[in-house]
Every structure is written in structure tokens, then in C-alpha cells.
Design a protein around this motif. Structure first.
Motif, PDB file in Angstrom:
ATOM      1  N   ASP A 139       0.690  -1.232   0.076  1.00  0.00           N
ATOM      2  CA  ASP A 139       0.034  -0.035   0.032  1.00  0.00           C
ATOM      3  C   ASP A 139       0.864   1.070   0.078  1.00  0.00           C
ATOM      4  O   ASP A 139       0.686   2.169  -0.902  1.00  0.00           O
ATOM      5  CB  ASP A 139      -0.887   0.101   1.137  1.00  0.00           C
ATOM      6  CG  ASP A 139      -2.214  -0.757   1.196  1.00  0.00           C
ATOM      7  OD1 ASP A 139      -2.393  -1.206   0.061  1.00  0.00           O
ATOM      8  OD2 ASP A 139      -2.748  -0.978   2.247  1.00  0.00           O
ATOM      9  N   GLY A 169      -2.582  -2.632  -4.397  1.00  0.00           N
ATOM     10  CA  GLY A 169      -3.002  -1.857  -3.531  1.00  0.00           C
ATOM     11  C   GLY A 169      -3.803  -0.759  -4.325  1.00  0.00           C
ATOM     12  O   GLY A 169      -3.673  -0.621  -5.571  1.00  0.00           O
ATOM     13  N   ILE A 176      -5.236   5.775   0.841  1.00  0.00           N
ATOM     14  CA  ILE A 176      -5.216   4.242   0.610  1.00  0.00           C
ATOM     15  C   ILE A 176      -6.496   3.578   1.027  1.00  0.00           C
ATOM     16  O   ILE A 176      -7.112   3.871   1.857  1.00  0.00           O
ATOM     17  CB  ILE A 176      -4.099   3.594   1.612  1.00  0.00           C
ATOM     18  CG1 ILE A 176      -2.798   4.335   1.178  1.00  0.00           C
ATOM     19  CG2 ILE A 176      -4.087   2.468   1.525  1.00  0.00           C
ATOM     20  CD1 ILE A 176      -1.669   3.926   2.158  1.00  0.00           C
ATOM     21  N   GLN A 178      -8.564   0.821   2.628  1.00  0.00           N
ATOM     22  CA  GLN A 178      -8.128  -0.053   3.660  1.00  0.00           C
ATOM     23  C   GLN A 178      -9.389  -0.204   4.302  1.00  0.00           C
ATOM     24  O   GLN A 178     -10.442   0.401   4.363  1.00  0.00           O
ATOM     25  CB  GLN A 178      -7.336   0.822   4.580  1.00  0.00           C
ATOM     26  CG  GLN A 178      -5.955   1.256   4.192  1.00  0.00           C
ATOM     27  CD  GLN A 178      -5.139   2.109   5.284  1.00  0.00           C
ATOM     28  OE1 GLN A 178      -5.605   2.864   6.088  1.00  0.00           O
ATOM     29  NE2 GLN A 178      -3.786   1.601   5.484  1.00  0.00           N
ATOM     30  N   SER A 183      -5.395  -4.160   6.106  1.00  0.00           N
ATOM     31  CA  SER A 183      -5.133  -3.517   4.572  1.00  0.00           C
ATOM     32  C   SER A 183      -6.031  -4.505   3.700  1.00  0.00           C
ATOM     33  O   SER A 183      -6.582  -5.671   4.219  1.00  0.00           O
ATOM     34  CB  SER A 183      -3.719  -3.859   4.228  1.00  0.00           C
ATOM     35  OG  SER A 183      -3.154  -5.061   4.212  1.00  0.00           O
TER      36      SER A 183
END
Ligand SMILES: [Zn+2]
Length: 346
Positions: A139, A169, A176, A178, A183
Motif C-alpha cells: 500500500d 494496492g 489508501i 483500507q 489492509s
């Protein structure tokens, strides 16, 4: 107007003494890439330009305690080399392998390091008295490419990094993607062949079981054994561990067509997965990275692009580009630092 212009010009003239003597804490960031074999600490200035970097072996097998101390020592040494006091650190971003507790900043389990429940965030905050942000290493790498590399300015970036496995990712509108605690975007474990080979995760036919460097090397070793790849035989033999990205690239360059077919067929499978990802999150940029892509950027990027374009719904065909990563080994460290800055300063 003229006076204003002159003023703004004179403001730009370096050096600005009051600033260089300023001891505020917002001057520097550390981006840290904790890898299975190597660790990298990068010191970045306020504009996220690399001031200094330090690479060391991770030596995870020496234990968690030794490992955490080693991370601290590596950061201390990069600060010392750049002559920057630890007090001037605004924050630290760390890209870590394995399943993480993102909130607590704990590595729950890292088989490559032999660590369980490693309290990275707490340990580094105690050592440096500044906030620490922990992210999944892939990520962080994708965020690095999004913020500072090949996907700058994208609305949505998808990263796919074929290596021993295949990491992935997604950065969506500068965040990001998530889960609440963990993750996500495990591109390597998208199932592409229901009856395919066994994956390291225990399932069958995951993308990484047919398209990772390990899968490619295993197929290449078989080709060498059969006498179909004379150049690779000379370069690397039949030992899968020796058949690295550079060896594959060199064998293709020398004329081993079978090896080229193996690599492009793996890239096609990645392209099939990318087509699904385009349907799911509509990235405008798909970044491909890692050693395999670095060694054969043209072959892999072109094949993934062509396959993905062929496989998407017509209206998506021209909505995304597929590019090679730009930041190389720095991606995770730079991405971790810029992600930390974004979380702590926004
Ligand atoms: Zn799997």
C-alpha cells in the motif's frame, strides 16, 4: 503592482535566515521500508525530497527485540549522517510486511521476519517522540507512486507488483483503500484458475500461483530441463532460486523464445485480473512495479495493457493507462512518509 512584484521577488531570494534558524518540528519526515531481507530509512525534507537514505540488512531471525532496536539505530544513523536533530522530525511512516493492526501499528505476524505482535508504532514513538504511522508495505509503495511517482495526479491508482508473490494496492482520491483494521486489495489472491496450481495461501489458482516471479521461474526451470531454453541454462541453470528477473530478461534478450512466451503468458493473466479491477474501481492509472517489471518493462507493461483493454467493457477501454513504476526501491519508504504526512497534516 510593481512594488508588490518586487516584494515577492525579494521574498524568494535565498537564504531566508529566519527560516534556516527555525527549530520547528515540521521540517523533516522519515519514510521506512521494513523488508524481509533489507530495511531502508529515508530522510525527507518538508517537500518530501530525499535528503539522505540508509539501507541495512533486516536480520529478522535475530529476534523482535534486536529487530526493533535495529530500526531505531538505522533511523538514528540516517539523521546523524544528514546532521539533523531527532527533535526536528515531524513524523515517521513505516511500510511493514504481513497482516497488521493498522490502528495500533502492530505487525501481527511477519513470517519472513519470524516476528509476532511487533509493536512498531509504540516502540518508535517512544524512541523519537513524534507520531508514527504504520501501513502495509505494498500500500505504501502504491501511495508513493500515486503521490510522487508514475501515477501523480491520478484520481484512482491501482498498483500491481509481481514478485515472489503478487502484491497490490489501491489509492482512491488520495486515500489508501483500507479496511477498518486491516489492509486490502490482495490482488495476488484473486482467483484466475479455479483448478489451477496450489497457492502459498492454501487456495488453488490464485493469480500469484500462475503469474508471480516464482511461478514464472518454476515454468522456466522446467523449460531449461527440457532443453528448450539454452541461454537460460547457461545463465541460471534449473535452480528456481537462481532464475531471477535479470536472468529471465537476459535469456529473452539472447533469444530464448520459450522464456518470452512464459513471461508474456504470465503478464496476460495479470492483464485479466487488471480488467476485473478496472470494472471494480475504474482506476485512471494502473502502475506495475517490482523487479520483474523493472527487468522487462516493455514486454510486461505492453502485454498487461493489451490484455486488459481487450477484456474490459467497451466503455472502459480508453479510461485507464498502464505504466511502469518510477520510484524503484524507494517507493515504499517515500510512500510511507508521504502517507504519514497526509494523515498527520490534513
Ligand atoms: Zn492465494
Amino acid at each position: 503592482m510593481d512594488v508588490q512584484k518586487q516584494e515577492s521577488q525579494s521574498n524568494e531570494q535565498p537564504p531566508n535566515k529566519s527560516k534556516s534558524n527555525d527549530n520547528r518540528r515540521d521540517d523533516y519526515w522519515i519514510g521506512f521500508d521494513l523488508g524481509g531481507t533489507k530495511m531502508l530509512a529515508a530522510l525527507l525534507d518538508a517537500k518530501l525530497r530525499v535528503v539522505e537514505r540508509k539501507r541495512r540488512k533486516t536480520k529478522g531471525h535475530e529476534g523482535l527485540d534486536v529487530g526493533l532496536k535495529r530500526i531505531v539505530a538505522t533511523i538514528e544513523s540516517v539523521l546523524k549522517e544528514a546532521d539533523v536533530e531527532p527533535e526536528r522530525l515531524r513524523g515517521i511512516g513505516v511500510g511493514c510486511p504481513g497482516p497488521l493492526d493498522l490502528k495500533k501499528g502492530v505487525i501481527r505476524e511477519a513470517p519472513n521476519l519470524g516476528w509476532v505482535d511487533a509493536p512498531v508504532k509504540e516502540y518508535l514513538e517512544d524512541a523519537f517522540h513524534c507520531p508514527v504511522v504504520v501501513a502495509n508495505d505494498v500500500d505504501a509503495g502504491v501511495f508513493g507512486e500515486h503521490a510522487l511517482g508514475a501515477a501523480r495526479g491520478s484520481h484512482c491508482t491501482v498498483g500491481v507488483f509481481p514478485g515472489t508473490g503478487i502484491g497490490g494496492g489501491c489509492v482512491y482520491q488520495d486515500r489508501i483503500l483500507q479496511g477498518k483494521n486491516s489492509s486490502c486489495f490482495e490482488v495476488g489472491h484473486i482467483q484466475v484458475a479455479p483448478d489451477g496450481p496450489l497457492c502459498g495461501c492454501g487456495q488453488q489458482g490464485c493469480l500469484e500461483s500462475v503469474a508471480s516471479r516464482l511461478a514464472i521461474a518454476a515454468a522456466a526451470a522446467t523449460a531449461v530441463f527440457r532443453g528448450q531454453a539454452p541461454h537460460l541454462r547457461e545463465i541460471a541453470g534449473t535452480d528456481v532460486a537462481e532464475i531471477r528477473s535479470g536472468a529471465l530478461a537476459a535469456a529473452i534478450e539472447a533469444g530464448d523464445d520459450v522464456i518470452e512466451n512464459i513471461v508474456s503468458s504470465a503478464a496476460e493473466k495479470i492483464g485479466v485480473a487488471v480488467a476485473s479491477l478496472v470494472h471494480l474501481v475504474a482506476p485512471d492509472t494502473v502502475v506495475l512495479g517490482g523487479g520483474l517489471v523493472e527487468a522487462m518493462p516493455d514486454l510486461i507493461v505492453k502485454t498487461v495493457r493489451a490484455t486488459a483493454r481487450k477484456r474490459v467493457l467497451p466503455s472502459y477501454k480508453d479510461t485507464f493507462k498502464v505504466v511502469a513504476a518510477k520510484l524503484g526501491d524507494d517507493a515504499t519508504a517515500l510512500g510511507a512518509a508521504s502517507w504519514a504526512r497526509q494523515l498527520l497534516c490534513d
